[in-house]
Design a protein around this motif. Structure first.
Motif, PDB file in Angstrom:
ATOM      1  N   ARG A 173     -16.788  -1.431   2.890  1.00 52.34           N
ATOM      2  CA  ARG A 173     -15.661  -0.818   2.210  1.00 52.34           C
ATOM      3  C   ARG A 173     -14.431  -1.637   2.576  1.00 52.34           C
ATOM      4  NH1 ARG A 173     -15.190   5.294   3.944  1.00 52.34           N
ATOM      5  NH2 ARG A 173     -13.692   5.348   2.210  1.00 52.34           N
ATOM      6  N   SER A 174     -13.330  -1.336   1.948  1.00 59.60           N
ATOM      7  CA  SER A 174     -12.063  -1.970   2.292  1.00 59.60           C
ATOM      8  C   SER A 174     -11.012  -0.894   2.519  1.00 59.60           C
ATOM      9  CB  SER A 174     -11.601  -2.920   1.176  1.00 59.60           C
ATOM     10  OG  SER A 174     -12.480  -4.021   1.037  1.00 59.60           O
ATOM     11  N   PHE A 175      -9.909  -1.287   3.126  1.00 67.13           N
ATOM     12  CA  PHE A 175      -8.791  -0.367   3.279  1.00 67.13           C
ATOM     13  C   PHE A 175      -7.479  -1.134   3.166  1.00 67.13           C
ATOM     14  CE2 PHE A 175     -10.220  -1.523   7.567  1.00 67.13           C
ATOM     15  CZ  PHE A 175      -9.045  -1.920   8.209  1.00 67.13           C
ATOM     16  N   LEU A 176      -6.488  -0.445   2.618  1.00 67.24           N
ATOM     17  CA  LEU A 176      -5.130  -0.973   2.596  1.00 67.24           C
ATOM     18  C   LEU A 176      -4.496  -0.615   3.928  1.00 67.24           C
ATOM     19  CD1 LEU A 176      -2.717  -2.290   1.140  1.00 67.24           C
ATOM     20  CD2 LEU A 176      -2.145  -0.029   0.234  1.00 67.24           C
ATOM     21  N   LEU A 177      -4.178  -1.638   4.718  1.00 62.04           N
ATOM     22  CA  LEU A 177      -3.641  -1.445   6.065  1.00 62.04           C
ATOM     23  C   LEU A 177      -2.126  -1.490   6.027  1.00 62.04           C
ATOM     24  CD1 LEU A 177      -4.070  -1.334   9.193  1.00 62.04           C
ATOM     25  CD2 LEU A 177      -4.085  -3.840   9.133  1.00 62.04           C
ATOM     26  N   LEU A 178      -1.495  -0.519   6.686  1.00 62.17           N
ATOM     27  CA  LEU A 178      -0.047  -0.489   6.849  1.00 62.17           C
ATOM     28  C   LEU A 178       0.268  -0.696   8.319  1.00 62.17           C
ATOM     29  CD1 LEU A 178      -0.490   0.921   4.079  1.00 62.17           C
ATOM     30  CD2 LEU A 178       1.447   2.409   4.632  1.00 62.17           C
ATOM     31  N   LEU A 179       0.948  -1.800   8.637  1.00 56.59           N
ATOM     32  CA  LEU A 179       1.335  -2.118  10.006  1.00 56.59           C
ATOM     33  C   LEU A 179       2.846  -2.067  10.147  1.00 56.59           C
ATOM     34  CD1 LEU A 179      -0.834  -5.232  11.042  1.00 56.59           C
ATOM     35  CD2 LEU A 179      -1.249  -2.836  11.582  1.00 56.59           C
ATOM     36  N   ASP A 180       3.310  -1.604  11.296  1.00 56.03           N
ATOM     37  CA  ASP A 180       4.718  -1.735  11.659  1.00 56.03           C
ATOM     38  C   ASP A 180       4.968  -3.215  11.932  1.00 56.03           C
ATOM     39  OD1 ASP A 180       7.195  -1.882  13.005  1.00 56.03           O
ATOM     40  OD2 ASP A 180       6.961   0.134  13.819  1.00 56.03           O
TER      41      ASP A 180
END
Length: 599
Positions: A550-557
């Motif tokens: 699967r994939s994921f949209l990653l949100l990083l500070d």
């Protein structure tokens, strides 16, 4: 000096696992006076087909990405994003969110790149695209609003997929079946066709199922263009205009149809944008009668009531150039010695043998006044040979021009990105080393004239040597002094990116985000509204989780590289190239575009 810096980078000792590191293998040696690219292992494509499908002799259902698990268990975990055919998601699908998406983050993330590599034909054969760059395009869209995320995509080359299923070969517009594989499949195949029949022949094949005219494979970058169009680009003089809602192709055009002086069949996938003034800068490259390259640098305003204009014409070696640089007042065209021989390419139908690396030529850096009615080509510099896909940023510093770029010692990376190299681990991916090139004393170089070559200087940009690719900066600091850049990196011996890196170009320090078994794509920096610091914002990166398929949209500070949230898709998102993030209504006011077709 630059060559020794890059060589030293490849021979440096390994770094601790907490840091991203550069490849430790020695630089690839070249053969002969005019060395060509190493032969790619195309003969292993049948073996790849056996691993993906179990056997290749009888018809069977074409697997989707992520569903071909038993037969390819010995392939790397990222294989589910580099094989088969991406699952098409034509309607928005809710993503499962872990963490909290900040309320201020709203907009659309468009992602571009290949997503169809292995196609089962009617005759029971498996047609496999040889190179990562050559996969058929899939356009992706993540929409973020009110803390929720949806995902959809669309195959932009369904007609080509049907053609391959019927004919067990690419349509003529693709021409990926040259004896040595699919290097530069989009740009060079379009060149070969246009050189014989003219660019109008881009529409020369039909879908055998529907009779519909097929689209060229245009899937490297995505962004804004004239009349507020959402367009997809490649390393050829052809663009596709897309509906920003459902991602359907609404028009195909080229630069020549907008500006007749922009002649040529190759171009840069990466344009230089001035979003404040609404301007797009790019170049096309044509071949002269003596088979030299003629580069046409130009500007196209977003406003259709403003005329586009040519900035300069520069004759130099015909080279494969993926991007160029821009400062506040100048464009910098970097001509590295990755030279095309169009006559030999057409005769031999070979890219690998006839795309020459000539390090003795060094890299020419042509400086062009980007102002309308300006002075055109004003100066030329030279530095030691290197190859690059991307530049980080460029600024004017006193009388100097300063250019940051990630450099390879030669162009062998083009072979290393052959799919069998990546999937079988035969020739691991080299690392691009971030360096700073200074073009000193521009007034003196301009006084000497554009035909006089001045020397550029270079130095390492980071305190430690590590690979740095597919990077981003704060969008408001393009062409301005900046401190931070964020990009992808990999460890020695790896064949794809495994970490995200925050680089401080002032101190040379860097920070890393890394998670075992995941493969991040290009990060895009989104500034927080009202933020006062350069790194006050979020990084958006589409990450492939190989084991989970699967994939994921990653949100990083972006300030500390700590995770804020992730939004999971149901299926793996194919390993793509580049993206564009904008407001939800960025393309809502799109005017009716005159149907300027390719000429």
């Amino acid at each position: 000096m630059l060559r020794s810096l890059l060589t030293a980078a490849y021979q440096s000792p390994s770094r601790p696992a907490t840091h991203s590191v550069v490849q430790t293998h020695p630089p690839i040696t070249t053969r002969g006076a005019n060395p060509s690219l190493s032969e790619p292992p195309r003969h292993l494509l049948p073996e790849l087909g056996r691993k993906l499908f179990g056997h290749t002799g009888s018809p069977k259902q074409l697997p989707r990405n992520g569903s071909i698990t038993p037969a390819h268990a010995d392939l790397p975990p990222f294989a589910c994003g580099l094989t088969g055919t991406s699952v098409e998601v034509l309607e928005p699908r809710r993503c499962d969110v872990e963490g909290t998406v900040p309320s201020w983050l709203e907009g659309n993330l468009f992602r571009n790149g290949p997503g169809v590599w292995d196609i089962e034909t009617k005759g029971g054969q498996t047609y496999s695209v040889a190179h990562w760059f050559g996969g058929l395009t899939v356009m992706h869209k993540f929409q973020i609003t009110a803390g929720k995320v949806t995902y959809r995509n669309r195959h932009l080359n369904r007609e080509a997929e049907h053609y391959i299923q019927a004919e067990n070969q690419e349509p003529g517009v693709m021409l990926w079946s040259d004896p040595c594989g699919t290097l530069l499949g989009r740009a060079f195949s379009l060149f070969k066709q246009a050189a014989v029949k003219g660019p109008s022949s881009f529409e020369n094949y039909t879908d055998p199922q529907t009779g519909k005219l097929g689209n060229p494979n245009v899937g490297v970058t995505v962004g804004k263009f004239r009349d507020n169009q959402l367009v997809t680009r490649t390393d050829a003089n052809v663009l596709l205009s897309l509906d920003p809602e459902d991602l359907t192709v609404t028009n195909k055009l080229n630069y020549t149809s907008v500006l007749p002086e922009a002649k040529g069949v190759t171009s840069a996938s990466h344009v230089e944008r001035d979003d404040v003034k609404g301007l797009t800068y790019d170049f096309t490259m044509d071949f002269t009668a003596r088979l030299k390259g003629m580069y046409h640098l130009f500007c196209i305003p977003d406003d259709v009531h403003q005329e586009p204009y040519l900035l300069a014409k520069i004759q130099d070696d015909p080279c494969y150039i993926h991007s160029f640089a821009s400062t506040e007042n100048y464009l910098i065209l970097m001509v590295w010695p990755c030279i095309m021989d169009p006559l030999r390419m057409m005769i031999n139908r070979s890219v690998f043998h006839d795309l020459q690396w000539r390090p003795e030529n060094g890299v020419k850096l042509h400086v062009v006044d980007k102002r309308k009615g300006g002075k055109g080509h004003v100066a030329t510099y030279r530095c030691d040979a290197f190859f690059a896909f991307h530049q980080i940023n460029a600024v004017e510093s006193g009388d100097d021009l300063v250019l940051d770029v990630s450099a390879y010692p030669d162009n062998q990376i083009l072979v290393q990105l052959h799919r069998t190299n990546m999937l079988f681990g035969l020739n691991p991916m080299a690392a691009a080393i971030p360096i700073r090139i200074t073009l000193p004393n521009l007034p003196a170089a301009m006084a000497a004239g554009k035909d006089s070559i001045s020397n550029a200087t270079s130095r390492m940009l980071a305190a430690e040597r590590f690979g740095f690719e597919l990077f981003t900066i704060h969008p408001d600091l393009k062409c301005k002094p900046y401190r931070y850049s964020w990009g992808t990196s990999c460890q020695p011996g790896e064949s794809y990116f495994t970490s995200l890196v925050r680089l401080d170009v002032e101190s040379g320090a860097h920070q890393v985000w890394q998670e075992e078994g995941t493969y991040p794509g290009e990060p895009i920096f989104v500034p927080r509204p009202g933020g006062s610091q350069e790194d006050d914002g979020l990084l958006l990166s589409v990450v492939l989780a190989g084991v989970q398929k699967r994939s994921f949209l990653l949100l990083l500070d972006a300030s500390n590289m700590k995770e804020v949230a992730r939004a999971w898709t149901k299926d793996p998102v194919a390993l793509g190239f580049h993206g564009h993030f904008g407001k939800l209504d960025e393309f809502k006011q799109q005017q009716q575009q005159p149907k300027a077709s390719v000429q």
